[in-house]
Design a protein around this motif. Structure first.
Motif, PDB file in Angstrom:
ATOM      1  N   LEU A   6       0.866  -1.186   0.000  1.00  0.00           N
ATOM      2  CA  LEU A   6       0.000   0.000   0.000  1.00  0.00           C
ATOM      3  C   LEU A   6       0.901   1.235   0.000  1.00  0.00           C
ATOM      4  O   LEU A   6       1.606   1.492   0.975  1.00  0.00           O
ATOM      5  N   ARG A   7       0.897   1.973  -1.108  1.00  0.00           N
ATOM      6  CA  ARG A   7       1.698   3.204  -1.172  1.00  0.00           C
ATOM      7  C   ARG A   7       0.824   4.430  -0.917  1.00  0.00           C
ATOM      8  O   ARG A   7       1.232   5.346  -0.223  1.00  0.00           O
ATOM      9  N   ASN A   8      -0.347   4.442  -1.527  1.00  0.00           N
ATOM     10  CA  ASN A   8      -1.286   5.557  -1.325  1.00  0.00           C
ATOM     11  C   ASN A   8      -2.671   4.986  -1.118  1.00  0.00           C
ATOM     12  O   ASN A   8      -3.081   4.056  -1.818  1.00  0.00           O
ATOM     13  N   TYR A   9      -3.382   5.539  -0.140  1.00  0.00           N
ATOM     14  CA  TYR A   9      -4.736   5.078   0.131  1.00  0.00           C
ATOM     15  C   TYR A   9      -5.582   5.152  -1.134  1.00  0.00           C
ATOM     16  O   TYR A   9      -5.482   6.108  -1.903  1.00  0.00           O
ATOM     17  N   ARG A  51      -4.298   1.558  12.417  1.00  0.00           N
ATOM     18  CA  ARG A  51      -2.916   1.072  12.434  1.00  0.00           C
ATOM     19  C   ARG A  51      -2.246   1.054  11.070  1.00  0.00           C
ATOM     20  O   ARG A  51      -1.025   0.965  10.969  1.00  0.00           O
ATOM     21  N   VAL A  52      -3.040   1.070   9.992  1.00  0.00           N
ATOM     22  CA  VAL A  52      -2.479   0.833   8.662  1.00  0.00           C
ATOM     23  C   VAL A  52      -2.005   2.138   8.027  1.00  0.00           C
ATOM     24  O   VAL A  52      -2.793   3.057   7.818  1.00  0.00           O
ATOM     25  N   LYS A  53      -0.715   2.203   7.746  1.00  0.00           N
ATOM     26  CA  LYS A  53      -0.106   3.399   7.163  1.00  0.00           C
ATOM     27  C   LYS A  53       0.506   3.038   5.801  1.00  0.00           C
ATOM     28  O   LYS A  53       0.785   1.871   5.534  1.00  0.00           O
ATOM     29  N   PRO A  54       0.741   4.052   4.932  1.00  0.00           N
ATOM     30  CA  PRO A  54       1.414   3.763   3.661  1.00  0.00           C
ATOM     31  C   PRO A  54       2.743   3.027   3.895  1.00  0.00           C
ATOM     32  O   PRO A  54       3.443   3.293   4.869  1.00  0.00           O
ATOM     33  N   GLY A  55       3.035   2.090   2.987  1.00  0.00           N
ATOM     34  CA  GLY A  55       4.204   1.234   3.158  1.00  0.00           C
ATOM     35  C   GLY A  55       3.834  -0.143   3.668  1.00  0.00           C
ATOM     36  O   GLY A  55       4.652  -1.060   3.665  1.00  0.00           O
ATOM     37  N   GLN A 106      -0.074  -7.150  21.547  1.00  0.00           N
ATOM     38  CA  GLN A 106      -0.367  -7.962  20.368  1.00  0.00           C
ATOM     39  C   GLN A 106       0.527  -7.578  19.196  1.00  0.00           C
ATOM     40  O   GLN A 106       0.808  -6.410  18.997  1.00  0.00           O
ATOM     41  N   ARG A 107       0.915  -8.588  18.424  1.00  0.00           N
ATOM     42  CA  ARG A 107       1.556  -8.289  17.144  1.00  0.00           C
ATOM     43  C   ARG A 107       0.586  -8.656  16.030  1.00  0.00           C
ATOM     44  O   ARG A 107      -0.104  -9.667  16.133  1.00  0.00           O
ATOM     45  N   LEU A 108       0.528  -7.794  15.021  1.00  0.00           N
ATOM     46  CA  LEU A 108      -0.537  -7.876  14.023  1.00  0.00           C
ATOM     47  C   LEU A 108       0.002  -7.772  12.595  1.00  0.00           C
ATOM     48  O   LEU A 108      -0.085  -6.717  11.960  1.00  0.00           O
ATOM     49  N   PRO A 109       0.546  -8.889  12.078  1.00  0.00           N
ATOM     50  CA  PRO A 109       0.964  -8.853  10.665  1.00  0.00           C
ATOM     51  C   PRO A 109      -0.218  -8.472   9.777  1.00  0.00           C
ATOM     52  O   PRO A 109      -1.341  -8.925   9.999  1.00  0.00           O
ATOM     53  N   GLY A 110       0.056  -7.652   8.795  1.00  0.00           N
ATOM     54  CA  GLY A 110      -1.010  -7.209   7.883  1.00  0.00           C
ATOM     55  C   GLY A 110      -1.607  -5.878   8.285  1.00  0.00           C
ATOM     56  O   GLY A 110      -2.285  -5.234   7.494  1.00  0.00           O
ATOM     57  N   PHE A 111      -1.390  -5.478   9.535  1.00  0.00           N
ATOM     58  CA  PHE A 111      -1.899  -4.186  10.017  1.00  0.00           C
ATOM     59  C   PHE A 111      -0.740  -3.288  10.480  1.00  0.00           C
ATOM     60  O   PHE A 111      -0.604  -2.160  10.035  1.00  0.00           O
ATOM     61  N   ALA A 112       0.037  -3.808  11.407  1.00  0.00           N
ATOM     62  CA  ALA A 112       1.099  -2.991  11.994  1.00  0.00           C
ATOM     63  C   ALA A 112       2.485  -3.483  11.592  1.00  0.00           C
ATOM     64  O   ALA A 112       3.486  -2.856  11.913  1.00  0.00           O
ATOM     65  N   GLU A 113       2.564  -4.615  10.932  1.00  0.00           N
ATOM     66  CA  GLU A 113       3.825  -5.109  10.378  1.00  0.00           C
ATOM     67  C   GLU A 113       3.503  -5.901   9.120  1.00  0.00           C
ATOM     68  O   GLU A 113       2.326  -6.159   8.850  1.00  0.00           O
ATOM     69  N   PRO A 114       4.526  -6.262   8.314  1.00  0.00           N
ATOM     70  CA  PRO A 114       4.235  -6.809   6.984  1.00  0.00           C
ATOM     71  C   PRO A 114       3.305  -8.022   7.013  1.00  0.00           C
ATOM     72  O   PRO A 114       3.470  -8.922   7.836  1.00  0.00           O
ATOM     73  N   GLY A 115       2.328  -8.017   6.113  1.00  0.00           N
ATOM     74  CA  GLY A 115       1.331  -9.068   6.047  1.00  0.00           C
ATOM     75  C   GLY A 115       1.596 -10.061   4.921  1.00  0.00           C
ATOM     76  O   GLY A 115       2.715 -10.167   4.414  1.00  0.00           O
ATOM     77  N   ALA A 116       0.541 -10.766   4.538  1.00  0.00           N
ATOM     78  CA  ALA A 116       0.678 -11.943   3.676  1.00  0.00           C
ATOM     79  C   ALA A 116       0.215 -11.713   2.239  1.00  0.00           C
ATOM     80  O   ALA A 116      -0.008 -12.664   1.515  1.00  0.00           O
ATOM     81  N   PHE A 117       0.109 -10.455   1.808  1.00  0.00           N
ATOM     82  CA  PHE A 117      -0.061 -10.199   0.375  1.00  0.00           C
ATOM     83  C   PHE A 117       1.359 -10.233  -0.210  1.00  0.00           C
ATOM     84  O   PHE A 117       1.860  -9.251  -0.759  1.00  0.00           O
ATOM     85  N   ALA A 118       2.000 -11.374  -0.064  1.00  0.00           N
ATOM     86  CA  ALA A 118       3.414 -11.514  -0.407  1.00  0.00           C
ATOM     87  C   ALA A 118       3.754 -12.996  -0.522  1.00  0.00           C
ATOM     88  O   ALA A 118       3.001 -13.848  -0.057  1.00  0.00           O
ATOM     89  N   GLU A 119       4.922 -13.271  -1.104  1.00  0.00           N
ATOM     90  CA  GLU A 119       5.316 -14.677  -1.226  1.00  0.00           C
ATOM     91  C   GLU A 119       5.659 -15.294   0.132  1.00  0.00           C
ATOM     92  O   GLU A 119       5.440 -16.477   0.347  1.00  0.00           O
ATOM     93  N   TYR A 120       6.213 -14.486   1.018  1.00  0.00           N
ATOM     94  CA  TYR A 120       6.612 -14.981   2.343  1.00  0.00           C
ATOM     95  C   TYR A 120       6.146 -14.009   3.423  1.00  0.00           C
ATOM     96  O   TYR A 120       6.015 -12.808   3.189  1.00  0.00           O
TER      97      TYR A 120
END
Ligand code: ZN
Ligand code: ZN
Length: 345
Positions: A6-9, A51-55, A106-120
């Motif tokens: 996500l670069r721009n909303y 929690r979701v910011k560009p990047g 809590q840790r929250l991949p996909g919201f506050a750290e890299p999520g799974a719209f990715a290969e790994y």
């Protein structure tokens, strides 16, 4: 690895080559097998999610195969795992009481750290994860990270749904369909509500005893009539004011409202009918996610053939199609959910 960023909303996610994720001491790195596209991802995409910011790399409903395992993760290379979207600490009083969805750390991949719209994806705190049984496809398992599990916890824990009770389900997206299928498996009777005739017909075909078209403007009264006095439990699956009020007003005295849809952004503060709550002695439950320790009960029900969740999955798509799927949440959606299963293109 390839990832959708996500670069721009409200703009198409950017397909980029980014560094492979690093494995933490108590975590694993998964090769993502499938990742659902959820309404919470849409909240992030439009800029409403706090929690979701560009990047951000979105994606919080995933399953995958272990390609790196931290020394204290408890998993082995090649294990196929499902993750709840909330990765709790495991040691605070809430976690030790089994209420890990209310963990304060809590840790929250996909919201506050890299999520799974990715290969790994790097998944820390792997004690939260569960093995994916042989008979469950990756596409189906992906939904078990968020929507299906959230509903399972809502019905079995928060609402304490009993056989023979009426459940009203407001909104028949991923959460609503999960609620329909799981409530039926628990012996409850279900009335669904939506504004899309095709979705109402779909829900009826899946066993809903009644379907109410919300465009009538009399949702609550229709449900009270259909159920002989009101639903015992009502599930709000959208997080908006109109459906929240319909949910409260369709309940019988002593009924239980469960807020599963996420009120966020412009819906975070709603005007709701507190008079109905007062007059009918209603209970309001908030709920979010499912503690990882509850996976065996849900997975057991599925593998034993007691509930078929496959009607939930409408289509399998490629990573490049994620933006189209996010944008689809802007309006009324077609029946079923989309799951990314092709990360190569
Ligand atoms: Zn979700
Ligand atoms: Zn904790």
């Amino acid at each position: 690895m390839r990832a959708a960023v996500l670069r721009n909303y409200r703009e198409a996610l950017s397909l980029e080559s980014v560094p492979d994720p690093a494995c933490e001491e108590d975590g694993v790195v998964l090769r993502v097998l499938a990742c659902g596209v959820c309404r919470s991802d849409w909240h992030g995409w439009v800029g409403e999610h706090p929690r979701v910011k560009p990047g951000q790399i979105p994606g919080h409903e995933y399953c995958g195969e272990v390609v790196a395992a931290g020394p204290s993760s408890g998993w082995q290379l090649g294990d196929r795992l499902i993750a709840p979207f909330i990765l709790s600490c495991g040691s605070c009083p809430s976690c030790r009481a089994g209420a890990s969805t209310t963990c304060g750390d809590q840790r929250l991949p996909g919201f506050a750290e890299p999520g799974a719209f990715a290969e790994y994806i790097a998944v820390p705190r792997a004690h939260n994860l569960a093995p994916l049984p042989e008979g469950i496809s990756a596409a189906l398992a992906a939904g078990l990270g968020c929507r299906v599990t959230t509903v399972w916890h809502a019905l079995t824990d928060r609402a304490a749904l009993a056989p023979g009770e009426w459940v009203a389900v407001h909104g028949t997206g991923g959460i609503g369909l999960s609620a329909l299928l799981l409530a039926q498996a628990m012996g409850a009777r279900v009335v669904v509500v939506d504004v899309v005739p095709e979705k109402l017909a779909h829900a009826r075909a899946l066993g809903a005893e009644a379907a109410v078209d919300a465009r009538s403007g009399h949702v609550a009264q229709e449900i009270v009539d259909l159920t002989g006095g009101g639903a015992h439990v009502s599930v709000e699956a959208l997080g908006i004011e109109a459906t929240t009020n319909a949910s409260l007003e369709c309940l019988r005295p002593l009924g239980r409202h469960v807020q599963i849809g996420m009120p966020v952004g412009h819906t975070a503060h709603m005007r709701i009918n507190m008079s109905a709550v007062y007059q009918k002695n209603l209970a309001l439950y908030g709920t979010r996610g499912m503690p990882g320790w509850k996976y065996p009960s849900l997975l057991g029900l599925i593998t034993a053939g007691r509930v078929d969740l496959s009607p939930l999955i409408a289509r399998e798509v490629a990573l490049k199609d994620a933006s189209t799927e996010l944008a689809a949440f802007d309006g009324p959606t077609a029946p079923g959910v989309a799951v990314i299963t092709d990360f190569g293109n």
